[in-house]
Design an enzyme around this catalytic site. Sequence first.
Site, PDB file in Angstrom:
ATOM      1  N   MET A 125       0.833  -1.200   0.000  1.00 35.57           N
ATOM      2  CA  MET A 125       0.000   0.000   0.000  1.00 35.57           C
ATOM      3  C   MET A 125       0.871   1.255   0.000  1.00 35.57           C
ATOM      4  O   MET A 125       0.738   2.118  -0.858  1.00 35.57           O
ATOM      5  CB  MET A 125      -0.902   0.027   1.237  1.00 35.57           C
ATOM      6  CG  MET A 125      -1.972  -1.033   1.304  1.00 35.57           C
ATOM      7  SD  MET A 125      -2.989  -0.705   2.776  1.00 35.57           S
ATOM      8  CE  MET A 125      -4.061  -2.130   2.787  1.00 35.57           C
ATOM      9  N   GLU A 127       3.516   4.237  -0.164  1.00 38.96           N
ATOM     10  CA  GLU A 127       4.435   4.761  -1.171  1.00 38.96           C
ATOM     11  C   GLU A 127       5.308   5.834  -0.545  1.00 38.96           C
ATOM     12  O   GLU A 127       4.996   6.335   0.551  1.00 38.96           O
ATOM     13  CB  GLU A 127       3.644   5.346  -2.339  1.00 38.96           C
ATOM     14  CG  GLU A 127       2.779   4.337  -3.057  1.00 38.96           C
ATOM     15  CD  GLU A 127       1.982   4.917  -4.212  1.00 38.96           C
ATOM     16  OE1 GLU A 127       1.304   4.150  -4.899  1.00 38.96           O
ATOM     17  OE2 GLU A 127       2.053   6.156  -4.422  1.00 38.96           O
ATOM     18  N   GLY A 129       5.394   8.833  -1.065  1.00 46.33           N
ATOM     19  CA  GLY A 129       4.629  10.061  -0.821  1.00 46.33           C
ATOM     20  C   GLY A 129       3.223   9.835  -0.336  1.00 46.33           C
ATOM     21  O   GLY A 129       2.421  10.772  -0.286  1.00 46.33           O
ATOM     22  N   ILE A 157       7.522  -2.142   2.948  1.00 51.61           N
ATOM     23  CA  ILE A 157       6.684  -3.315   2.715  1.00 51.61           C
ATOM     24  C   ILE A 157       7.181  -4.506   3.537  1.00 51.61           C
ATOM     25  O   ILE A 157       8.266  -5.037   3.302  1.00 51.61           O
ATOM     26  CB  ILE A 157       6.643  -3.674   1.215  1.00 51.61           C
ATOM     27  CG1 ILE A 157       6.213  -2.452   0.395  1.00 51.61           C
ATOM     28  CG2 ILE A 157       5.713  -4.862   0.985  1.00 51.61           C
ATOM     29  CD1 ILE A 157       4.896  -1.823   0.824  1.00 51.61           C
ATOM     30  N   GLU A 244      -6.727  -6.068  10.551  1.00 53.06           N
ATOM     31  CA  GLU A 244      -5.308  -5.695  10.590  1.00 53.06           C
ATOM     32  C   GLU A 244      -4.993  -4.914  11.861  1.00 53.06           C
ATOM     33  O   GLU A 244      -3.993  -5.188  12.545  1.00 53.06           O
ATOM     34  CB  GLU A 244      -4.953  -4.864   9.359  1.00 53.06           C
ATOM     35  CG  GLU A 244      -3.500  -4.428   9.320  1.00 53.06           C
ATOM     36  CD  GLU A 244      -3.124  -3.680   8.044  1.00 53.06           C
ATOM     37  OE1 GLU A 244      -1.973  -3.223   7.954  1.00 53.06           O
ATOM     38  OE2 GLU A 244      -3.987  -3.552   7.148  1.00 53.06           O
ATOM     39  N   ARG A 270      17.405  -8.193  41.331  1.00 51.10           N
ATOM     40  CA  ARG A 270      18.441  -7.157  41.355  1.00 51.10           C
ATOM     41  C   ARG A 270      18.481  -6.464  42.719  1.00 51.10           C
ATOM     42  O   ARG A 270      17.448  -6.037  43.235  1.00 51.10           O
ATOM     43  CB  ARG A 270      18.156  -6.130  40.253  1.00 51.10           C
ATOM     44  CG  ARG A 270      19.095  -4.949  40.224  1.00 51.10           C
ATOM     45  CD  ARG A 270      20.482  -5.338  39.796  1.00 51.10           C
ATOM     46  NE  ARG A 270      21.324  -4.154  39.626  1.00 51.10           N
ATOM     47  CZ  ARG A 270      22.634  -4.197  39.503  1.00 51.10           C
ATOM     48  NH1 ARG A 270      23.261  -5.373  39.527  1.00 51.10           N
ATOM     49  NH2 ARG A 270      23.332  -3.082  39.347  1.00 51.10           N
ATOM     50  N   GLY A 342      21.047   0.453  34.022  1.00 48.04           N
ATOM     51  CA  GLY A 342      21.998   0.366  32.926  1.00 48.04           C
ATOM     52  C   GLY A 342      21.906  -0.931  32.152  1.00 48.04           C
ATOM     53  O   GLY A 342      22.154  -0.962  30.938  1.00 48.04           O
ATOM     54  N   GLY A 366      -2.009   2.305   9.961  1.00 45.98           N
ATOM     55  CA  GLY A 366      -2.686   3.574  10.225  1.00 45.98           C
ATOM     56  C   GLY A 366      -2.133   4.171  11.502  1.00 45.98           C
ATOM     57  O   GLY A 366      -2.172   3.537  12.555  1.00 45.98           O
ATOM     58  N   ASN A 368      -1.586   6.403  14.906  1.00 42.57           N
ATOM     59  CA  ASN A 368      -2.537   6.622  15.998  1.00 42.57           C
ATOM     60  C   ASN A 368      -3.291   7.936  15.837  1.00 42.57           C
ATOM     61  O   ASN A 368      -4.397   8.096  16.366  1.00 42.57           O
ATOM     62  CB  ASN A 368      -1.812   6.560  17.343  1.00 42.57           C
ATOM     63  CG  ASN A 368      -1.552   5.121  17.763  1.00 42.57           C
ATOM     64  OD1 ASN A 368      -1.920   4.182  17.052  1.00 42.57           O
ATOM     65  ND2 ASN A 368      -0.925   4.935  18.909  1.00 42.57           N
TER      66      ASN A 368
END
Length: 381
Positions: A125, A127, A129, A157, A244, A270, A342, A366, A368
């Site tokens: 889909m 491109e 631009g 893609i 999707e 830790r 770290g 799409g 957000n």
Amino acid sequence: MTHPYLTDDHHIFRQALRKFLEKEAYPHYDKWEEDRIIPRTFWEKLGQQGFLCPDLPERYGGAETDWGFSVVIEEELERVGTGLVGVSLHNDIVVPYITDYGSGEQKNRWLPKCTTGETITALAMTEPGAGSDLANIKTTAIRQGDHYVLNGQKTFITNGIHADLVVVACKTDPKAEPKHKGVSLLVVERGTEGFSRGRKLDKIGLHCQDTAELIFEDCRVPAENLLGEEGKGFLYMMDKLQQERLAVAIGAQVASEEMLHDTIDYTRSRKAFGQAVSDFQNTRFRLAEIATEIEMGRTFLDDLIDRHIKGEDVVKQVSMAKYKLTETARHTATVCMQLHGGYGYMEEYKIARRYRDTPVSSIYAGTNEIMKTIIAKKIGL
């Protein structure tokens, strides 16, 4: 985790998939990230075990399952790493275009190899631009006799390098008004003259997921490869975006759950200033906050999946889920990396990869910002 739409069969399937991934994916994932690609052999193994397109009819090699089995696959692949998103795209985004809009001949020709892993699919889909504004794509496909002559370039893609079958959004009527009525879908096969691949794109994250530019220069595509009807491509794409975007929301939710789980384990083990990092109030409060967001997200998501499986129109709610759950995942990645200190910036810790991989989920399928536009329209604004 409770999924109201899952049965004992789904749970048995999940255990089989986990066992497969423990052997065929987890031990190799770091190497795939280093190589910047997932080998085709992994796709073939997925196909051999029935983990590709399980919802397809048996005559095409599927098992005619409900979509709950696909959800299980999406969740378990995400637990391995977001770089496996291309498999879900193949199963739940691209192949359904052929299933729902393809002719009988097209289905017989293409679907069986989609279930075996011999054929990998992609959806073209975007491109250079045109991203979310699909009505303004510039790629053209002009009918000349029994072929379309396809010209244009696509970018970002997913599965672009491996793809054997690409569903391409193009303008078969560049002068159509309104513009979206000129959009059609053509299926371009590997080896078609005039079809080439540009760069394999170097991304911040999703390193093992192949993403590429696709180039079409006077590419002659047989007219029989038109998917559905001319001029209806935009409507087809809009129809498929619900699933999707729901798939993206599922991936974001699982990523958040995994990051929370890993961070709880890390902060318990830790030590700092003579006590576990998890004993500090700041740690406990921050993890409590994101645990609450994640739990609420899971409840909302499970209800949406159940309604989607039942065939309900939940575009508004899916847009909400895609927006909110991907933002939650981004926030979770930031908090969890900070709580790793770290070490969170070191490649050997999973949170570093999640921190890289997570942000793009708020962009693809799409942005957000587009989700908020849809939501605003759906609530009458």
